[in-house]
Design a protein around this motif. Structure first.
Motif, PDB file in Angstrom:
ATOM      1  N   GLU A 199       0.838  -1.204   0.000  1.00  0.00           N
ATOM      2  CA  GLU A 199       0.000   0.000   0.000  1.00  0.00           C
ATOM      3  C   GLU A 199       0.871   1.251   0.000  1.00  0.00           C
ATOM      4  N   ILE A 200       1.885   1.256   0.842  1.00  0.00           N
ATOM      5  CA  ILE A 200       2.763   2.418   0.952  1.00  0.00           C
ATOM      6  C   ILE A 200       3.491   2.682  -0.363  1.00  0.00           C
ATOM      7  N   CYS A 201       3.870   1.617  -1.054  1.00  0.00           N
ATOM      8  CA  CYS A 201       4.697   1.742  -2.266  1.00  0.00           C
ATOM      9  C   CYS A 201       3.884   1.665  -3.547  1.00  0.00           C
ATOM     10  N   ARG A 202       2.593   1.954  -3.469  1.00  0.00           N
ATOM     11  CA  ARG A 202       1.761   1.784  -4.653  1.00  0.00           C
ATOM     12  C   ARG A 202       2.151   2.726  -5.788  1.00  0.00           C
ATOM     13  N   GLY A 203       2.872   3.799  -5.511  1.00  0.00           N
ATOM     14  CA  GLY A 203       3.330   4.689  -6.568  1.00  0.00           C
ATOM     15  C   GLY A 203       4.692   4.317  -7.125  1.00  0.00           C
ATOM     16  N   LEU A 204       5.271   3.237  -6.632  1.00  0.00           N
ATOM     17  CA  LEU A 204       6.587   2.791  -7.073  1.00  0.00           C
ATOM     18  C   LEU A 204       6.461   1.512  -7.894  1.00  0.00           C
ATOM     19  N   ARG A 205       7.526   1.152  -8.582  1.00  0.00           N
ATOM     20  CA  ARG A 205       7.589  -0.125  -9.298  1.00  0.00           C
ATOM     21  C   ARG A 205       8.098  -1.183  -8.320  1.00  0.00           C
ATOM     22  N   VAL A 206       7.220  -2.089  -7.927  1.00  0.00           N
ATOM     23  CA  VAL A 206       7.597  -3.129  -6.976  1.00  0.00           C
ATOM     24  C   VAL A 206       8.298  -4.257  -7.730  1.00  0.00           C
ATOM     25  N   VAL A 207       9.542  -4.504  -7.363  1.00  0.00           N
ATOM     26  CA  VAL A 207      10.319  -5.575  -7.986  1.00  0.00           C
ATOM     27  C   VAL A 207      10.180  -6.868  -7.188  1.00  0.00           C
TER      28      VAL A 207
END
Length: 207
Positions: free
Chosen positions: A149-157
């Motif tokens: 949820e926190i990293c929803r604006g990032l590309r999760v690898v």
């Protein structure tokens, strides 16, 4: 008052986290790494050995002074990042590394500290850990899927959320961890090819 949470008093003297080791190759060569709540600097030392300048922040002067990295290769800040201002406002880094630490109000500052192409490598305890040991307070335990949820604006690898029995010297634990990248808004095109609308897809190596 909430305090900085460390897994135990020897935090920083053990080897670098296997999760940090696994995903450190995502950090650009020579990129500056911010080690948050660094303790005795096990991750700062890992990146320093791989030719990364490091920036360290912790509230313990004693812990920071114990870190065996030459002064010219590091920047150190002693600060209470829970009860004082974020000491890196306006600055960005090629990687932000956090392990065994959770202070939710700090999350927006951590994400804002990622430069384009920067990597967030985060690992800490999650709900369920109260059944096997400490930390056990909800303030120190992520909810299921919370890092996603926190990293929803990032590309999760990479992302993991579960139970780890651990090697014999470590207590069992419930842990959540993520490696995520702030992708540049305009990825580079194919070099030497006149196809400006055909970007090269990023290749985030999994090993």
């Amino acid at each position: 008052m909430t305090t900085l949470h460390k897994e135990n008093s020897s935090h920083g003297t053990e080897p670098a986290s296997a999760w940090v080791q696994r995903w450190s190759h995502l950090v650009t060569d020579g990129g500056v790494v911010l080690d948050v709540a660094c303790g005795r600097g096990r991750h700062a030392c890992w990146f320093h050995q791989r030719n990364h300048p490091v920036v360290l922040v912790d509230r313990s002067q004693e812990a920071i002074e114990s870190i065996a990295i030459p002064a010219q290769a590091r920047e150190t800040v002693v600060a209470d990042i829970e009860n004082g201002p974020w000491p890196f406002a306006g600055r960005q880094f090629d990687a932000v590394v956090v392990t065994n630490y959770l202070w939710r109000p700090l999350m927006p500052a951590l994400l804002a500290s990622l430069a384009p192409g920067g990597v967030l490598i985060y690992e800490t305890f999650t709900q369920g850990n109260e059944t096997v040991g400490k930390p056990s307070r909800p303030d120190f335990l992520l909810r299921p899927g919370e890092l996603l949820e926190i990293c929803r604006g990032l590309r999760v690898v990479a992302f993991e959320d579960g139970f780890e029995a651990g090697p014999q010297e470590l207590q069992p634990r419930f842990v959540q961890r993520i490696a995520a990248i702030r992708e540049p808004e305009n990825p580079p095109g194919l070099p030497g090819v006149l196809q400006p609308h055909t970007p090269v897809p990023p290749r985030y190596r999994l090993v």
